[in-house]
Motif scaffolding. Structure first.
Motif, mmCIF file in Angstrom:
data_model
loop_
_atom_site.group_PDB
_atom_site.id
_atom_site.type_symbol
_atom_site.label_atom_id
_atom_site.label_comp_id
_atom_site.label_asym_id
_atom_site.label_seq_id
_atom_site.Cartn_x
_atom_site.Cartn_y
_atom_site.Cartn_z
ATOM 1 N N ILE A 1 8.675 -8.506 -8.664
ATOM 2 C CA ILE A 1 8.605 -7.922 -7.325
ATOM 3 C C ILE A 1 9.054 -6.463 -7.354
ATOM 4 O O ILE A 1 8.398 -5.578 -6.811
ATOM 5 C CB ILE A 1 9.467 -8.733 -6.343
ATOM 6 C CG1 ILE A 1 8.825 -10.117 -6.128
ATOM 7 C CG2 ILE A 1 9.590 -8.013 -5.008
ATOM 8 C CD1 ILE A 1 9.730 -11.097 -5.439
ATOM 9 N N ILE A 2 10.177 -6.215 -8.037
ATOM 10 C CA ILE A 2 10.705 -4.838 -8.051
ATOM 11 C C ILE A 2 9.711 -3.883 -8.712
ATOM 12 O O ILE A 2 9.423 -2.802 -8.195
ATOM 13 C CB ILE A 2 12.063 -4.774 -8.768
ATOM 14 C CG1 ILE A 2 13.110 -5.445 -7.877
ATOM 15 C CG2 ILE A 2 12.463 -3.324 -9.040
ATOM 16 C CD1 ILE A 2 14.471 -5.545 -8.500
ATOM 17 N N SER A 3 9.136 -4.333 -9.841
ATOM 18 C CA SER A 3 8.225 -3.392 -10.502
ATOM 19 C C SER A 3 6.951 -3.189 -9.686
ATOM 20 O O SER A 3 6.435 -2.074 -9.603
ATOM 21 C CB SER A 3 7.921 -3.808 -11.935
ATOM 22 O OG SER A 3 7.679 -5.179 -11.990
ATOM 23 N N LEU A 4 6.472 -4.243 -9.044
ATOM 24 C CA LEU A 4 5.271 -4.082 -8.218
ATOM 25 C C LEU A 4 5.547 -3.112 -7.068
ATOM 26 O O LEU A 4 4.802 -2.147 -6.843
ATOM 27 C CB LEU A 4 4.819 -5.434 -7.657
ATOM 28 C CG LEU A 4 3.665 -5.335 -6.667
ATOM 29 C CD1 LEU A 4 2.379 -4.958 -7.380
ATOM 30 C CD2 LEU A 4 3.456 -6.634 -5.889
ATOM 31 N N VAL A 5 6.643 -3.364 -6.367
ATOM 32 C CA VAL A 5 6.927 -2.557 -5.183
ATOM 33 C C VAL A 5 7.205 -1.109 -5.558
ATOM 34 O O VAL A 5 6.746 -0.187 -4.902
ATOM 35 C CB VAL A 5 8.097 -3.167 -4.384
ATOM 36 C CG1 VAL A 5 8.525 -2.238 -3.273
ATOM 37 C CG2 VAL A 5 7.683 -4.506 -3.816
ATOM 38 N N SER A 6 7.918 -0.903 -6.681
ATOM 39 C CA SER A 6 8.186 0.493 -7.028
ATOM 40 C C SER A 6 6.903 1.183 -7.475
ATOM 41 O O SER A 6 6.718 2.376 -7.237
ATOM 42 C CB SER A 6 9.291 0.618 -8.071
ATOM 43 O OG SER A 6 9.051 -0.273 -9.117
ATOM 44 N N GLY A 7 5.989 0.426 -8.080
ATOM 45 C CA GLY A 7 4.682 1.005 -8.421
ATOM 46 C C GLY A 7 3.949 1.461 -7.180
ATOM 47 O O GLY A 7 3.447 2.586 -7.114
ATOM 48 N N VAL A 8 3.916 0.585 -6.184
ATOM 49 C CA VAL A 8 3.227 0.933 -4.947
ATOM 50 C C VAL A 8 3.889 2.152 -4.298
ATOM 51 O O VAL A 8 3.219 3.061 -3.805
ATOM 52 C CB VAL A 8 3.227 -0.271 -3.980
ATOM 53 C CG1 VAL A 8 2.713 0.128 -2.616
ATOM 54 C CG2 VAL A 8 2.364 -1.378 -4.546
ATOM 55 N N GLN A 9 5.206 2.172 -4.355
ATOM 56 C CA GLN A 9 5.925 3.311 -3.752
ATOM 57 C C GLN A 9 5.561 4.629 -4.414
ATOM 58 O O GLN A 9 5.276 5.617 -3.748
ATOM 59 C CB GLN A 9 7.424 3.095 -3.890
ATOM 60 C CG GLN A 9 8.011 2.435 -2.681
ATOM 61 C CD GLN A 9 9.482 2.129 -2.862
ATOM 62 O OE1 GLN A 9 10.057 2.379 -3.922
ATOM 63 N NE2 GLN A 9 10.071 1.594 -1.820
ATOM 64 N N LEU A 10 5.578 4.614 -5.752
ATOM 65 C CA LEU A 10 5.249 5.853 -6.460
ATOM 66 C C LEU A 10 3.804 6.266 -6.199
ATOM 67 O O LEU A 10 3.511 7.445 -6.026
ATOM 68 C CB LEU A 10 5.471 5.672 -7.964
ATOM 69 C CG LEU A 10 6.930 5.734 -8.387
ATOM 70 C CD1 LEU A 10 7.043 5.534 -9.883
ATOM 71 C CD2 LEU A 10 7.546 7.067 -8.002
ATOM 72 N N PHE A 11 2.910 5.280 -6.133
ATOM 73 C CA PHE A 11 1.516 5.572 -5.866
ATOM 74 C C PHE A 11 1.364 6.272 -4.513
ATOM 75 O O PHE A 11 0.700 7.306 -4.391
ATOM 76 C CB PHE A 11 0.714 4.268 -5.895
ATOM 77 C CG PHE A 11 -0.754 4.448 -5.678
ATOM 78 C CD1 PHE A 11 -1.533 5.099 -6.614
ATOM 79 C CD2 PHE A 11 -1.357 3.978 -4.515
ATOM 80 C CE1 PHE A 11 -2.896 5.270 -6.409
ATOM 81 C CE2 PHE A 11 -2.711 4.149 -4.304
ATOM 82 C CZ PHE A 11 -3.482 4.802 -5.252
ATOM 83 N N PHE B 1 -3.534 4.938 4.325
ATOM 84 C CA PHE B 1 -3.421 3.838 3.365
ATOM 85 C C PHE B 1 -1.963 3.677 2.932
ATOM 86 O O PHE B 1 -1.450 2.563 2.822
ATOM 87 C CB PHE B 1 -4.316 4.115 2.153
ATOM 88 C CG PHE B 1 -4.090 3.201 0.995
ATOM 89 C CD1 PHE B 1 -4.620 1.918 1.008
ATOM 90 C CD2 PHE B 1 -3.338 3.614 -0.096
ATOM 91 C CE1 PHE B 1 -4.401 1.065 -0.064
ATOM 92 C CE2 PHE B 1 -3.111 2.765 -1.163
ATOM 93 C CZ PHE B 1 -3.642 1.484 -1.147
ATOM 94 N N ALA B 2 -1.278 4.814 2.722
ATOM 95 C CA ALA B 2 0.127 4.761 2.320
ATOM 96 C C ALA B 2 0.966 4.075 3.401
ATOM 97 O O ALA B 2 1.786 3.207 3.097
ATOM 98 C CB ALA B 2 0.654 6.177 2.046
ATOM 99 N N SER B 3 0.737 4.437 4.657
ATOM 100 C CA SER B 3 1.485 3.797 5.743
ATOM 101 C C SER B 3 1.147 2.316 5.805
ATOM 102 O O SER B 3 2.020 1.475 5.999
ATOM 103 C CB SER B 3 1.147 4.419 7.096
ATOM 104 O OG SER B 3 0.999 5.783 6.966
ATOM 105 N N PHE B 4 -0.129 1.998 5.627
ATOM 106 C CA PHE B 4 -0.579 0.610 5.689
ATOM 107 C C PHE B 4 0.130 -0.229 4.634
ATOM 108 O O PHE B 4 0.622 -1.322 4.905
ATOM 109 C CB PHE B 4 -2.101 0.558 5.494
ATOM 110 C CG PHE B 4 -2.640 -0.814 5.283
ATOM 111 C CD1 PHE B 4 -2.800 -1.673 6.363
ATOM 112 C CD2 PHE B 4 -2.973 -1.253 4.012
ATOM 113 C CE1 PHE B 4 -3.282 -2.955 6.170
ATOM 114 C CE2 PHE B 4 -3.452 -2.541 3.808
ATOM 115 C CZ PHE B 4 -3.611 -3.392 4.890
ATOM 116 N N MET B 5 0.215 0.314 3.410
ATOM 117 C CA MET B 5 0.906 -0.404 2.345
ATOM 118 C C MET B 5 2.368 -0.608 2.705
ATOM 119 O O MET B 5 2.956 -1.659 2.426
ATOM 120 C CB MET B 5 0.810 0.375 1.020
ATOM 121 C CG MET B 5 -0.553 0.374 0.383
ATOM 122 S SD MET B 5 -1.261 -1.249 0.209
ATOM 123 C CE MET B 5 -0.622 -1.724 -1.369
#
Ligand code: UDP
Ligand code: MG
Length: 309
Positions: free
Chosen positions: A271-281, A232-236
């Motif tokens: 965008i930055i906050s969304l993407v960094s959220g996904v990254q940390l997740f 899932f992480a790779s998929f994101m």
């Protein structure tokens, strides 16, 4: 033939004797099948008089035994210790609180001795008497884990089970520290017969599982039996790369057609906050697997015995 009953107990002083009495009621049918009985209580670091109650029983009836841990290691560790220490040809695992009715034992014994199964498992068909919120999350968990894992985890399956020696040896050969028995039982294979019964409420005392303990146990199960979250992480990652590509094309085209009006910092922030959220997740997911690997690599013992008789 020797039948060993393995009973994990954590602060169950009021249930020890009740359990013993209930089991003895089944004795005639054990005699008829020509099996000897042994009861092994695994005291998982209780802070009450569980060990004393077992000792009293042991003095009366030498077929009662105890393995006591130096602290609370959890039910999974107690199961592992019990399977390791018991010497039976056939072994059964039941809870001390009589939620796993010993009256099913003769039927289970028959399935193993006459029908040739290697394990007889039980599942409760209802969850009556359980808080609805707990049932709700339990259902979601089983749906999720069965989608993510190739090992089948049966909804409502209990740890109540009777097994042959070779089945138990297979289980003991999986010596991981993060033990998720529901998965391990299914992973080893063999022919399993399922028996169903209505949920029975605990005889005395309180459940030892809080919501958060169950939640952690669910995560343990998912991480132990599936690597889907890593995919899932790779998929994101791939998804967001593609999105970024679309954005780049969009911005270049817009610049060429309409010039470059300096606006759009709110969208940037989003965008930055969304993407960094996904990254940390995703980093967190990787971290979970790393943590489990770390614990496995340490290779600590699953339990430590304090007393035994
Ligand atoms: N148990 C244990 N160690 C623990 C928690 C529970 O050995 O850390 C035992 C407990 O004594 C009982 C069984 O596991 O015999 C099932 O626990 P409980 O009845 O509290 O769980 P529930 O039936 O509510 O899922
Ligand atoms: Mg219980």
């Amino acid at each position: 033939m020797l039948l060993s009953l393995i009973v994990p107990c954590y602060n169950e002083e009021e249930n020890i004797v009740d359990f013993y009495d209930e089991v003895l009621k089944q004795e005639p049918s054990f005699k008829k099948a020509q099996v000897e009985l042994e009861i092994l209580y695994v005291n998982d670091g209780s802070t009450d008089h569980t060990a004393d109650r077992v000792r009293e029983l042991h003095e009366r009836d030498p077929r009662v035994h105890l393995v006591g841990f130096s602290r609370n290691f959890g039910k999974e560790a107690a199961i592992y210790a019990g399977l390791q220490k018991a010497s039976g040809d056939i072994l059964a695992l039941l809870d001390c609180d009589l939620q796993d009715p010993p009256s099913l034992l003769p039927q289970m014994l028959q399935a193993i001795m006459e029908e040739g199964y290697d394990s007889v498992a039980t599942r409760r068909v209802s969850r009556k008497g359980e808080p609805p919120i707990r049932s709700f999350f339990a259902r979601r968990f089983y749906r999720l884990i069965n989608r993510m894992s190739r090992t089948e985890i049966v909804d409502g399956a209990r740890d109540y089970r009777m097994m042959t020696r070779r089945f138990v040896d297979a289980i003991l050969s999986l010596s991981e520290i993060n033990r998720f028995s529901k998965g391990i039982f299914s992973w080893v294979g063999f022919e399993t017969k399922w028996m169903e019964y209505e949920n029975i409420e605990r005889r005395k005392g309180e459940t030892k599982w809080s919501f958060w303990k169950l939640f952690a146990y669910a995560i343990e199960g998912i991480i132990g039996f599936s690597t889907a979250p890593l995919s899932f992480a790779s998929f994101m990652g791939v998804l967001f790369c593609l999105l970024a590509l679309v954005f780049i094309v969009f911005i270049i085209v817009r610049k060429l057609l309409f010039g470059d009006p300096t606006s759009g910092w709110p969208s940037l922030v989003c965008i930055i906050s969304l993407v960094s959220g996904v990254q940390l997740f995703c980093l967190g997911i990787v971290g979970q697997y790393l943590a489990k690997t770390y614990m496995e690599v340490k290779n600590r013992p699953i339990y430590i015995v304090k007393d035994e008789f």
